[in-house]
Motif scaffolding. Structure first.
Motif, PDB file in Angstrom:
ATOM      1  N   ASN A   1      12.816  -6.065  -5.046  1.00 14.88           N
ATOM      2  CA  ASN A   1      13.289  -4.660  -5.403  1.00 14.88           C
ATOM      3  C   ASN A   1      12.204  -3.629  -5.929  1.00 14.88           C
ATOM      4  O   ASN A   1      12.766  -2.654  -6.272  1.00 14.88           O
ATOM      5  CB  ASN A   1      14.324  -4.856  -6.337  1.00 14.88           C
ATOM      6  CG  ASN A   1      13.770  -5.361  -7.735  1.00 14.88           C
ATOM      7  OD1 ASN A   1      13.019  -6.603  -7.561  1.00 14.88           O
ATOM      8  ND2 ASN A   1      14.203  -4.820  -8.732  1.00 14.88           N
ATOM      9  N   PHE A   2      10.924  -4.076  -5.797  1.00 15.01           N
ATOM     10  CA  PHE A   2      10.131  -3.128  -6.168  1.00 15.01           C
ATOM     11  C   PHE A   2       9.980  -1.909  -5.341  1.00 15.01           C
ATOM     12  O   PHE A   2       9.879  -2.009  -3.962  1.00 15.01           O
ATOM     13  CB  PHE A   2       8.529  -3.550  -6.039  1.00 15.01           C
ATOM     14  CG  PHE A   2       7.495  -2.862  -6.560  1.00 15.01           C
ATOM     15  CD1 PHE A   2       7.280  -2.821  -8.012  1.00 15.01           C
ATOM     16  CD2 PHE A   2       6.742  -1.907  -5.669  1.00 15.01           C
ATOM     17  CE1 PHE A   2       6.126  -1.897  -8.343  1.00 15.01           C
ATOM     18  CE2 PHE A   2       5.785  -1.032  -6.160  1.00 15.01           C
ATOM     19  CZ  PHE A   2       5.276  -1.168  -7.517  1.00 15.01           C
ATOM     20  N   GLY A   3       9.696  -0.565  -5.974  1.00 14.81           N
ATOM     21  CA  GLY A   3      10.032   0.733  -5.145  1.00 14.81           C
ATOM     22  C   GLY A   3      11.428   1.296  -4.990  1.00 14.81           C
ATOM     23  O   GLY A   3      11.245   2.462  -4.840  1.00 14.81           O
ATOM     24  N   VAL A   4      12.494   0.543  -5.234  1.00 12.59           N
ATOM     25  CA  VAL A   4      13.835   1.190  -5.136  1.00 12.59           C
ATOM     26  C   VAL A   4      14.133   2.130  -6.254  1.00 12.59           C
ATOM     27  O   VAL A   4      14.782   2.882  -6.355  1.00 12.59           O
ATOM     28  CB  VAL A   4      14.791   0.245  -4.844  1.00 12.59           C
ATOM     29  CG1 VAL A   4      14.521  -0.756  -3.902  1.00 12.59           C
ATOM     30  CG2 VAL A   4      14.922  -0.690  -6.315  1.00 12.59           C
TER      31      VAL A   4
ATOM     32  N   HIS B   1       6.371   2.830  -7.447  1.00 11.78           N
ATOM     33  CA  HIS B   1       5.116   2.809  -6.631  1.00 11.78           C
ATOM     34  C   HIS B   1       4.765   4.279  -6.692  1.00 11.78           C
ATOM     35  O   HIS B   1       3.403   4.639  -6.355  1.00 11.78           O
ATOM     36  CB  HIS B   1       5.180   2.674  -4.964  1.00 11.78           C
ATOM     37  CG  HIS B   1       6.190   3.339  -4.317  1.00 11.78           C
ATOM     38  ND1 HIS B   1       7.487   3.738  -4.438  1.00 11.78           N
ATOM     39  CD2 HIS B   1       6.059   4.291  -3.106  1.00 11.78           C
ATOM     40  CE1 HIS B   1       8.232   4.309  -3.783  1.00 11.78           C
ATOM     41  NE2 HIS B   1       7.215   4.761  -2.885  1.00 11.78           N
ATOM     42  N   ILE B   2       5.527   5.315  -7.236  1.00 12.94           N
ATOM     43  CA  ILE B   2       5.010   6.713  -7.448  1.00 12.94           C
ATOM     44  C   ILE B   2       4.593   6.666  -8.769  1.00 12.94           C
ATOM     45  O   ILE B   2       3.649   7.497  -9.166  1.00 12.94           O
ATOM     46  CB  ILE B   2       6.093   7.551  -7.162  1.00 12.94           C
ATOM     47  CG1 ILE B   2       6.675   7.704  -5.650  1.00 12.94           C
ATOM     48  CG2 ILE B   2       5.836   9.065  -7.444  1.00 12.94           C
ATOM     49  CD1 ILE B   2       5.680   7.827  -4.658  1.00 12.94           C
ATOM     50  N   VAL B   3       5.216   6.122  -9.716  1.00 12.82           N
ATOM     51  CA  VAL B   3       4.940   5.951 -10.944  1.00 12.82           C
ATOM     52  C   VAL B   3       3.562   5.410 -11.155  1.00 12.82           C
ATOM     53  O   VAL B   3       2.866   6.110 -12.101  1.00 12.82           O
ATOM     54  CB  VAL B   3       6.129   5.505 -12.029  1.00 12.82           C
ATOM     55  CG1 VAL B   3       5.703   5.253 -13.313  1.00 12.82           C
ATOM     56  CG2 VAL B   3       7.407   6.213 -11.680  1.00 12.82           C
ATOM     57  N   LEU B   4       3.437   4.296 -10.929  1.00  6.53           N
ATOM     58  CA  LEU B   4       2.290   3.533 -10.856  1.00  6.53           C
ATOM     59  C   LEU B   4       1.074   4.079 -10.279  1.00  6.53           C
ATOM     60  O   LEU B   4       1.295   4.691  -9.100  1.00  6.53           O
ATOM     61  CB  LEU B   4       2.474   2.098 -10.767  1.00  6.53           C
ATOM     62  CG  LEU B   4       3.492   1.400 -11.375  1.00  6.53           C
ATOM     63  CD1 LEU B   4       3.803   0.106 -10.839  1.00  6.53           C
ATOM     64  CD2 LEU B   4       2.733   1.233 -12.827  1.00  6.53           C
TER      65      LEU B   4
ATOM     66  N   ASN C   1      -0.834   3.470  -1.257  1.00  2.18           N
ATOM     67  CA  ASN C   1      -1.310   4.848  -1.731  1.00  2.18           C
ATOM     68  C   ASN C   1      -0.104   5.402  -1.993  1.00  2.18           C
ATOM     69  O   ASN C   1       0.119   6.662  -1.221  1.00  2.18           O
ATOM     70  CB  ASN C   1      -2.235   5.620  -0.813  1.00  2.18           C
ATOM     71  CG  ASN C   1      -2.957   6.871  -1.384  1.00  2.18           C
ATOM     72  OD1 ASN C   1      -3.026   6.958  -2.521  1.00  2.18           O
ATOM     73  ND2 ASN C   1      -3.295   7.757  -0.511  1.00  2.18           N
ATOM     74  N   LYS C   2       0.847   5.118  -2.777  1.00  2.00           N
ATOM     75  CA  LYS C   2       2.255   5.697  -3.036  1.00  2.00           C
ATOM     76  C   LYS C   2       3.235   5.946  -1.929  1.00  2.00           C
ATOM     77  O   LYS C   2       4.151   6.765  -1.901  1.00  2.00           O
ATOM     78  CB  LYS C   2       1.969   7.108  -3.766  1.00  2.00           C
ATOM     79  CG  LYS C   2       1.157   6.945  -5.294  1.00  2.00           C
ATOM     80  CD  LYS C   2       1.116   8.274  -5.937  1.00  2.00           C
ATOM     81  CE  LYS C   2       0.040   7.977  -7.270  1.00  2.00           C
ATOM     82  NZ  LYS C   2       1.150   7.362  -8.192  1.00  2.00           N
TER      83      LYS C   2
END
Length: 407
Positions: free
Chosen positions: A253-256, A260-263, A370-371
């Protein structure tokens, strides 16, 4: 031609009053749709994009003339990541606001609060979130992916790429527990071993002891089923410990929630995921959707998430059911949806699977880079085989439970 001033004013007042009555009647005749999502609290990283997508779907429907000649009124409730508010607002939507459908819920725990309330008060429910599978309820439709559509593809891909020893870390509630069992099943099926399965409450932010245990176990892969804003801390602490370059990671569920924008890229690049939707999908339908979304919410809007698009698609499926039924009556819309209604959606073709009330969906394996997401592999029209193993609402329409499917 002479104009009688008094008569002119009387006519103007009458016209104005008629217009006001007409506008009021139009508003009263609107079809009400409820959104139950977290706009605040620890899960708002998921809820805000879902509300935006639902807003866009309703606005587009209204701009096209509404449904059945009536406009649609969207009522959004901020459930604040609070289970008590989920129950309260579900009841309010059904009884006070008398909505035609509820689109909402994020965690499986919130769904299991909403579902019995809407069953009791006979209000149709769409749950538009990645989840563990197994819900069998004729009053509910599920547009999110389940483990048989995603983990069944991603586990062997990750093991072939990195190795066979997997360490699972998961949120401590039904989604995390049941998904972890599916992951274990697929790892063992593919000749691997599970070093450990560790569970964490949603408010945990200190993962240093966990990182030490993972280091000692020396797995080939870490698999994340972590959920919510607090759990983002794990990825930061993992990278700070120098582990991102040493042990690769996959996630259910990573990125939902736009993690990946926050990190930073140094904290999450290389994580593998598998979903129905990525903004990076290159099709004319999706590119047009992305353009409309950014026009409505801003060119600098973060990545449009899987959960946002599932919500958009959930509304559209319901709307197609209403059109086919010629009614918003729940017991007419459900059979219409059970004909296997399909839409050409941002993620591709989306169809209702009649026996399970889940969806047949395209899925894609992708890598964080890269986001953004780099799509690696595509799988077309995947059925909800896990839920289909236990649920057949055509044969058993009175079934109403969540099966914990034995993985």
């Amino acid at each position: 031609m002479k104009v009688n001033r008094r008569k002119f004013l009387q006519n103007a007042v009458a016209i104005s009053a008629a217009g006001a009555l007409s506008s009021r009647a139009w508003a009263e005749d609107a079809i009400k749709v409820a959104g139950l999502h977290d706009l605040s609290g620890g899960l708002d990283i998921y809820g805000k994009p879902m509300v935006d997508a639902l807003t866009l779907a309703v606005e587009e429907a209204n701009a096209a003339g509404g449904l059945l000649g009536r406009q649609i009124k969207l009522i959004n409730y901020d459930t604040q990541s609070n289970m008590q508010l989920y129950a309260q607002y579900a009841q309010q939507a059904a009884l006070r606001d008398k909505v035609a459908v509820v689109q909402g819920g994020i965690t499986s725990a919130s769904r299991e609060v909403i579902r019995p309330v809407l069953d009791r008060f006979k209000t149709l429910y769409f749950y538009n979130t990645i989840y563990e599978g197994g819900v069998c309820d004729r009053n509910q439709f599920d547009t999110g992916v389940t483990p048989a559509q995603t983990a069944e593809k991603l586990v062997p891909y990750a093991m072939k790429k990195w190795g066979k020893k997997v360490y699972i870390i998961a949120a401590d509630y039904n989604y995390g527990h049941i998904t972890s069992q599916w992951l274990k099943k697929y790892v063992l099926q593919n000749g691997g071993t599970v070093a450990s399965i560790d569970f964490f409450p949603l408010d945990v932010t200190n993962f240093e002891p966990t990182i030490s245990r993972i280091q000692a176990a020396k797995p080939d892969i870490v698999w994340s089923v972590l959920v919510g804003g607090a759990h983002i801390s794990f990825f930061r602490q993992w990278a700070a410990a120098g582990m991102r370059a040493r042990i690769p990671m996959a996630s259910s569920n990573f990125g939902v929630g736009n993690e990946h924008i926050v990190l930073s890229p140094d904290e999450c690049d290389g994580i593998l995921v598998c979903y129905n939707y990525f903004e990076e999908i290159r099709t004319p339908v999706n590119e047009a959707f992305v353009a409309r979304f950014h026009k409505r919410f801003g060119a600098d809007y973060p990545t449009i998430t899987e959960l946002a698009v599932s919500t958009y698609q959930g509304f559209r499926l319901w709307a197609e059911g209403v059109k086919k039924a010629g009614s918003i009556d729940r017991m007419k819309v459900i059979p219409a949806l059970e004909t296997g209604i399909s839409i050409n959606a941002p993620s591709g073709k989306v169809s209702i699977d009649p026996p399970t009330h889940h969806c047949v969906l395209d899925v894609h394996i992708a890598e964080v880079s890269n986001k953004k997401f780099k799509v690696l592999v595509d799988f077309v029209q995947q059925k909800p085989a896990d839920t289909a193993a236990v649920c057949n609402l055509i044969k058993h329409p009175d079934d109403n439970q969540q099966y914990v499917i034995k993985a």
